[in-house]
Design an enzyme around this catalytic site. Structure first.
Site, PDB file in Angstrom:
ATOM      1  N   LYS A 178       6.909  22.854 -15.339  1.00 48.67           N
ATOM      2  CA  LYS A 178       5.998  21.687 -14.826  1.00 48.67           C
ATOM      3  C   LYS A 178       5.594  21.691 -13.403  1.00 48.67           C
ATOM      4  CE  LYS A 178       4.880  16.961 -14.955  1.00 48.67           C
ATOM      5  NZ  LYS A 178       5.181  15.770 -15.644  1.00 48.67           N
TER       6      LYS A 178
ATOM      7  N   HIS B 220       7.556   7.570 -27.679  1.00 50.66           N
ATOM      8  CA  HIS B 220       6.407   8.562 -27.221  1.00 50.66           C
ATOM      9  C   HIS B 220       6.689   9.862 -27.717  1.00 50.66           C
ATOM     10  CE1 HIS B 220       3.510  10.254 -24.342  1.00 50.66           C
ATOM     11  NE2 HIS B 220       4.612  11.058 -23.625  1.00 50.66           N
TER      12      HIS B 220
ATOM     13  N   GLU C 182       9.315  16.960 -25.653  1.00 51.23           N
ATOM     14  CA  GLU C 182       8.570  17.427 -24.243  1.00 51.23           C
ATOM     15  C   GLU C 182       9.269  18.715 -23.837  1.00 51.23           C
ATOM     16  OE1 GLU C 182       5.890  15.871 -23.405  1.00 51.23           O
ATOM     17  OE2 GLU C 182       6.220  13.683 -23.314  1.00 51.23           O
TER      18      GLU C 182
ATOM     19  N   GLU D 182      -4.723  16.857 -11.739  1.00 50.00           N
ATOM     20  CA  GLU D 182      -5.388  17.188 -12.756  1.00 50.00           C
ATOM     21  C   GLU D 182      -6.617  17.137 -13.107  1.00 50.00           C
ATOM     22  OE1 GLU D 182      -3.125  15.437 -16.382  1.00 50.00           O
ATOM     23  OE2 GLU D 182      -5.196  15.312 -17.505  1.00 50.00           O
TER      24      GLU D 182
ATOM     25  N   HIS E 276      -0.653  15.215 -26.982  1.00 53.19           N
ATOM     26  CA  HIS E 276      -0.784  13.866 -26.350  1.00 53.19           C
ATOM     27  C   HIS E 276      -2.190  12.995 -26.922  1.00 53.19           C
ATOM     28  CE1 HIS E 276       2.510  15.178 -23.954  1.00 53.19           C
ATOM     29  NE2 HIS E 276       2.719  14.031 -23.321  1.00 53.19           N
TER      30      HIS E 276
ATOM     31  N   ARG F 293      -3.608  21.033 -15.120  1.00 51.15           N
ATOM     32  CA  ARG F 293      -2.384  20.308 -15.580  1.00 51.15           C
ATOM     33  C   ARG F 293      -2.662  19.738 -16.725  1.00 51.15           C
ATOM     34  NH1 ARG F 293       0.669  15.696 -11.849  1.00 51.15           N
ATOM     35  NH2 ARG F 293       2.092  14.949 -13.543  1.00 51.15           N
TER      36      ARG F 293
ATOM     37  N   LYS G  44       2.977  11.339 -11.773  1.00 54.68           N
ATOM     38  CA  LYS G  44       1.961  10.544 -12.647  1.00 54.68           C
ATOM     39  C   LYS G  44       2.626   8.911 -12.911  1.00 54.68           C
ATOM     40  CE  LYS G  44      -0.750  13.512 -15.458  1.00 54.68           C
ATOM     41  NZ  LYS G  44      -1.256  13.829 -16.735  1.00 54.68           N
TER      42      LYS G  44
ATOM     43  N   ASN H  76      -0.553  18.034 -21.522  1.00 55.48           N
ATOM     44  CA  ASN H  76      -1.027  16.930 -22.592  1.00 55.48           C
ATOM     45  C   ASN H  76      -1.068  17.430 -24.017  1.00 55.48           C
ATOM     46  OD1 ASN H  76      -0.974  14.669 -21.025  1.00 55.48           O
ATOM     47  ND2 ASN H  76      -2.751  15.240 -19.810  1.00 55.48           N
TER      48      ASN H  76
ATOM     49  N   ARG I   7       0.883  -1.091  -0.108  1.00 57.00           N
ATOM     50  CA  ARG I   7      -0.145   0.017  -0.037  1.00 57.00           C
ATOM     51  C   ARG I   7       0.726   1.429  -0.034  1.00 57.00           C
ATOM     52  NH1 ARG I   7      -3.323  -2.781   4.075  1.00 57.00           N
ATOM     53  NH2 ARG I   7      -5.005  -3.938   2.783  1.00 57.00           N
TER      54      ARG I   7
ATOM     55  N   HIS J 251      -1.288   9.733 -28.373  1.00 57.99           N
ATOM     56  CA  HIS J 251      -1.120   8.647 -27.727  1.00 57.99           C
ATOM     57  C   HIS J 251      -1.921   7.518 -28.729  1.00 57.99           C
ATOM     58  CE1 HIS J 251      -1.004   9.950 -23.230  1.00 57.99           C
ATOM     59  NE2 HIS J 251       0.134   9.910 -23.810  1.00 57.99           N
TER      60      HIS J 251
HETATM   61  P1  NAD Z   1      11.880   5.003 -22.436  1.00 54.91           P
HETATM   62  O1  NAD Z   1      11.969   4.880 -20.828  1.00 54.91           O
HETATM   63  O2  NAD Z   1      11.592   3.788 -23.168  1.00 54.91           O
HETATM   64  O3  NAD Z   1      13.656   5.240 -22.502  1.00 54.91           O
HETATM   65  C1  NAD Z   1      14.044   5.385 -24.253  1.00 54.91           C
HETATM   66  C2  NAD Z   1      15.197   4.274 -24.422  1.00 54.91           C
HETATM   67  O4  NAD Z   1      16.285   4.638 -23.928  1.00 54.91           O
HETATM   68  C3  NAD Z   1      15.048   2.747 -23.716  1.00 54.91           C
HETATM   69  O5  NAD Z   1      15.770   1.979 -24.554  1.00 54.91           O
HETATM   70  C4  NAD Z   1      15.970   3.020 -22.446  1.00 54.91           C
HETATM   71  O6  NAD Z   1      16.633   1.758 -22.194  1.00 54.91           O
HETATM   72  C5  NAD Z   1      17.219   3.948 -23.181  1.00 54.91           C
HETATM   73  N1  NAD Z   1      17.784   4.614 -22.200  1.00 54.91           N
HETATM   74  C6  NAD Z   1      17.476   5.306 -21.136  1.00 54.91           C
HETATM   75  N2  NAD Z   1      18.531   6.001 -20.505  1.00 54.91           N
HETATM   76  C7  NAD Z   1      19.410   5.966 -21.178  1.00 54.91           C
HETATM   77  C8  NAD Z   1      20.925   6.203 -21.277  1.00 54.91           C
HETATM   78  N3  NAD Z   1      21.306   7.351 -20.173  1.00 54.91           N
HETATM   79  N4  NAD Z   1      21.693   6.031 -22.182  1.00 54.91           N
HETATM   80  C9  NAD Z   1      21.364   5.234 -23.177  1.00 54.91           C
HETATM   81  N5  NAD Z   1      20.224   4.512 -23.351  1.00 54.91           N
HETATM   82  C10 NAD Z   1      19.231   4.917 -22.314  1.00 54.91           C
HETATM   83  O7  NAD Z   1      11.526   6.072 -22.999  1.00 54.91           O
HETATM   84  P2  NAD Z   1      11.129   7.591 -22.333  1.00 54.91           P
HETATM   85  O8  NAD Z   1      11.314   8.514 -23.684  1.00 54.91           O
HETATM   86  O9  NAD Z   1      12.493   8.116 -21.333  1.00 54.91           O
HETATM   87  O10 NAD Z   1      10.022   7.820 -21.669  1.00 54.91           O
HETATM   88  C11 NAD Z   1       8.797   7.385 -22.304  1.00 54.91           C
HETATM   89  C12 NAD Z   1       7.660   6.854 -21.451  1.00 54.91           C
HETATM   90  O11 NAD Z   1       7.518   8.066 -20.472  1.00 54.91           O
HETATM   91  C13 NAD Z   1       6.393   6.767 -22.069  1.00 54.91           C
HETATM   92  O12 NAD Z   1       5.937   5.346 -21.387  1.00 54.91           O
HETATM   93  C14 NAD Z   1       5.401   7.829 -21.585  1.00 54.91           C
HETATM   94  O13 NAD Z   1       4.058   7.440 -21.296  1.00 54.91           O
HETATM   95  C15 NAD Z   1       6.080   8.164 -20.142  1.00 54.91           C
HETATM   96  N6  NAD Z   1       5.880   9.395 -19.729  1.00 54.91           N
HETATM   97  C16 NAD Z   1       5.267   9.715 -18.707  1.00 54.91           C
HETATM   98  C17 NAD Z   1       5.141  10.945 -18.155  1.00 54.91           C
HETATM   99  C18 NAD Z   1       4.586  11.085 -16.758  1.00 54.91           C
HETATM  100  O14 NAD Z   1       4.190  12.212 -16.245  1.00 54.91           O
HETATM  101  N7  NAD Z   1       4.536  10.342 -15.860  1.00 54.91           N
HETATM  102  C19 NAD Z   1       5.333  11.946 -18.886  1.00 54.91           C
HETATM  103  C20 NAD Z   1       5.898  11.916 -20.136  1.00 54.91           C
HETATM  104  C21 NAD Z   1       5.893  10.645 -20.542  1.00 54.91           C
HETATM  105  N1  GLY Z   2       3.159  14.435 -18.717  1.00 53.81           N
HETATM  106  C1  GLY Z   2       1.885  15.234 -18.200  1.00 53.81           C
HETATM  107  C2  GLY Z   2       1.922  15.498 -17.032  1.00 53.81           C
HETATM  108  O1  GLY Z   2       2.616  15.252 -16.069  1.00 53.81           O
HETATM  109  O2  GLY Z   2       0.766  16.053 -16.596  1.00 53.81           O
END
Ligand code: NAD
Ligand code: GLY
Length: 380
Positions: free
Chosen positions: A241, A279, A199, A251, A262, A255, A157, A259, A135, A266
């Site tokens: 942010k 992404h 982003e 949100e 997005h 907030r 998030k 997006n 939890r 998405h």
């Molecule tokens: P990812 O986590 O898939 O990383 C991208 C690639 O880079 C992967 O292959 C990873 O292994 C590699 N990698 C990571 N760090 C590295 C480094 N320093 N050197 C070499 N390779 C490295 O993708 P991302 O773009 O970081 O994140 C995308 C995800 O984030 C999506 O799932 C999206 O929905 C999510 N997201 C969440 C929020 C939120 O607010 N929580 C906001 C935006 C995106």
């Molecule tokens: N990436 C959008 C949010 O964090 O609200």
């Protein structure tokens, strides 16, 4: 902006910057700088525990897991690492269960601290695991992609994907701290750097046109990984942010502007199959589509759309949308967008630009959206 200082910044490496997010008793600091991994001061003040667990993936583990483990070992009697498969396609229940299998298998108690070492996929999944294991246990974000440093590691998030929709299963759950070691960006593939820039660009049109001007002037430096340019981009993105999330953590309104791009993005990610378009690539193209929709509704002019499109192209991102269904492309986009979390009673809500630097969340007639989709799938 929040001015409290929850971290003794003077003990950190020179030039480290700190942005704080003001969320009452869930407030925390975002450290941004070089050599933060190995610096003991990065970890001062984190919860004490018998066990720290690093959650990472098979790509990031060989690069950075040992360094993080060495830095944590003086603070935690037991430190071990869970290595997940790499990729958006693995942002699933199965991967989440690998984390739980490890935590339960190792007898981790409810004080265990999780460290999310990786990009947004690892960060979102580790955050969700932390929110639900016993939890709720504390967790720390150690983002290693540009996208994670400017966006996903901040704001709480957490989620996994469902075959029917992106990030559909999750929770709001804030980390204890975010540690952005900019040195990790040196090993990031160029395609991933571009994805992160989507982003970064996002923050300009929705909130800060001066930042958009700065990004335009510094795009070549960002693409060349100039350390000062990257440091400024990460800091300014986190400032914007945290300012938004500080006003609307869960949100209920504001907030949603984060997006921008997005809703279309998405749909592209889910429609192409997770992992086909990154992404950030989908968001980049989605911003062009959302800007076109804004223009169609008379909110911005064609020059603004052209300006944003050029910048997204300069970041190495796609600006022509993919065809998701050869028979009924518009229908497929609309069906996917109806699953978006912003939809209400099946009505799609878009983040649109309501004049440069200002965003609005609203619906649009299906016919107008359809024309934007059709035009966006044709190379200019
Ligand atoms: P990812 O986590 O898939 O990383 C991208 C690639 O880079 C992967 O292959 C990873 O292994 C590699 N990698 C990571 N760090 C590295 C480094 N320093 N050197 C070499 N390779 C490295 O993708 P991302 O773009 O970081 O994140 C995308 C995800 O984030 C999506 O799932 C999206 O929905 C999510 N997201 C969440 C929020 C939120 O607010 N929580 C906001 C935006 C995106
Ligand atoms: N990436 C959008 C949010 O964090 O609200």
């Amino acid at each position: 902006m929040n001015t409290q200082t929850p971290h003794p910044i003077q003990t950190l490496p020179l030039l480290t910057q700190q942005v704080n997010i003001a969320l009452g008793d869930r407030s925390y600091g975002i450290l941004i700088g070089s050599e933060l991994f190995d610096c003991d001061a990065s970890y001062i003040g984190l919860p004490a525990a018998a066990c720290a667990v690093i959650v990472t993936n098979e790509t990031v583990a060989p690069l950075y897991a040992q360094r993080l483990a060495s830095a944590l070992t003086p603070r935690y009697p037991a430190v071990h690492t869970v290595v997940l498969p790499d990729g958006e396609v693995y942002k699933t229940w199965e991967s989440l269960n690998l984390i739980f299998d490890d935590l339960l298998g190792q007898g981790c108690d409810r004080k265990t601290v999780l460290f999310a070492l990786g990009g947004g996929v690892v960060g979102d999944m580790t955050g969700f695991a932390a929110a639900s294991y016993m939890r709720g246990v504390p967790f720390v974000q150690v983002p290693t992609t540009l996208l994670a440093q400017v966006d996903s590691s901040v704001g709480g998030k957490t989620a996994i994907n469902h075959p029917l929709g992106k990030n559909m299963i999750g929770a709001f759950y804030q980390p204890q701290r975010v540690i952005c070691d900019l040195d990790t960006l040196k090993t990031l593939p160029l395609r991933e750097l571009s994805a992160g820039l989507a982003e970064v660009i996002k923050y300009g049109p929705i909130a800060d046109m001066a930042f958009l001007d700065w990004i335009e002037a510094n795009m070549d430096a960002l693409m060349a990984r100039d350390p000062q340019a990257l440091a400024y981009a990460v800091k300014q993105s986190c400032e914007i942010k945290t300012h938004v999330v500080g006003q609307d953590e869960r949100e209920s309104g504001l907030r949603a502007i984060l997006n921008f791009g997005h809703t279309f993005g998405h749909a592209i990610e889910a429609g192409m199959g997770y992992g086909q378009w990154l992404h950030g690539e989908a968001v980049g193209c989605g911003m062009v589509m959302a800007a076109r929709l804004s223009e169609s509704l008379g909110l911005v002019d064609a020059a603004f759309v052209a300006r944003l499109t050029l910048l997204i192209q300069r970041a190495g991102l796609p600006t022509v949308a993919p065809v998701l269904d050869a028979q009924d492309n518009v229908g497929r986009y609309l069906a996917l967008m109806r699953v978006d979390k912003k939809s209400e009673a099946g009505e799609i809500k878009f983040v649109l630009i309501d004049g440069p630097g200002q965003a609005v969340v609203r619906s649009a007639p299906d016919g107008v959206v359809a024309r934007v989709i059709e035009a966006s799938c044709i190379p200019a």
